[in-house]
Design an enzyme around this catalytic site. Sequence first.
Site, mmCIF file in Angstrom:
data_model
loop_
_atom_site.group_PDB
_atom_site.id
_atom_site.type_symbol
_atom_site.label_atom_id
_atom_site.label_comp_id
_atom_site.label_asym_id
_atom_site.label_seq_id
_atom_site.Cartn_x
_atom_site.Cartn_y
_atom_site.Cartn_z
ATOM 1 C CB CYS A 218 -5.449 -1.107 -1.641
ATOM 2 S SG CYS A 218 -6.727 -0.309 -0.680
ATOM 3 C CD GLU B 25 -5.449 -5.687 -1.067
ATOM 4 O OE1 GLU B 25 -4.940 -4.549 -1.079
ATOM 5 O OE2 GLU B 25 -6.114 -6.127 -0.116
ATOM 6 C CG ASN C 259 -0.406 -0.151 2.530
ATOM 7 O OD1 ASN C 259 0.638 -0.768 2.701
ATOM 8 N ND2 ASN C 259 -1.070 0.402 3.525
ATOM 9 C CB VAL C 260 1.669 3.730 -2.248
ATOM 10 C CG1 VAL C 260 2.500 5.014 -2.326
ATOM 11 C CG2 VAL C 260 2.511 2.528 -2.701
ATOM 12 C CD GLU C 261 -1.401 4.802 4.725
ATOM 13 O OE1 GLU C 261 -0.885 5.634 5.507
ATOM 14 O OE2 GLU C 261 -2.151 3.891 5.115
ATOM 15 C CG ASN C 262 -0.704 11.427 -1.536
ATOM 16 O OD1 ASN C 262 -1.173 12.526 -1.283
ATOM 17 N ND2 ASN C 262 0.270 11.249 -2.412
ATOM 18 C CB SER D 61 -3.980 14.284 -0.957
ATOM 19 O OG SER D 61 -5.302 14.399 -1.394
ATOM 20 C CE1 TYR D 62 -3.746 11.928 5.836
ATOM 21 C CE2 TYR D 62 -5.844 11.649 6.972
ATOM 22 C CZ TYR D 62 -4.504 12.019 6.985
ATOM 23 O OH TYR D 62 -3.939 12.469 8.146
ATOM 24 C CB CYS E 92 -8.811 -4.312 -3.513
ATOM 25 S SG CYS E 92 -7.678 -2.942 -3.187
#
Length: 131
Positions: free
Chosen positions: A54, A56, A43-46, A48-49, A90
């Site tokens: 995700c 998958e 998963n790669v968060e930001n 800017s939520y 996903c």
Amino acid sequence: MKQNADLANVAREMLRQAYAPYSGFRVGAALETESGEVYGACNVENASYGLTICAERAAATQAVSAGHRRFRRLVVATEGDRAVPPCGACCQFVAEFGDDTRVYSVAKKETQSWLLKDLIPHAFTKRLLET
Ligand code: THU
């Protein structure tokens, strides 16, 4: 064909790469194509939520970008005690390519497995665009 354990290890390795500074919820995924290749992602968060991706879906975009369209197994790895299913987005995303993918979720104290069609029995598919 890889063993489930090998796929789970790819997913766990991906989990270590997770970029989850906001939720702290690290996820790894391994997606096996019909022809046996495996694509992993985290998963790669930001900041800017809502832009968070995700694990998958990240794995699926890699596999599709490499030309694959059918998926045999998807393994999700998380760090908690209990196994978690992939989120609805996903499930929908992967169901685009067929809903008979076998989904495994591996956690510290539990492993669970489902068929994608049981997780998302009413996926929105291209067939529905023709109705
Ligand atoms: N997450 C995934 O990577 N996969 C899922 O199926 C559920 C949620 C991520 C998104 C976010 O980075 C974190 O887990 C908490 O929701």
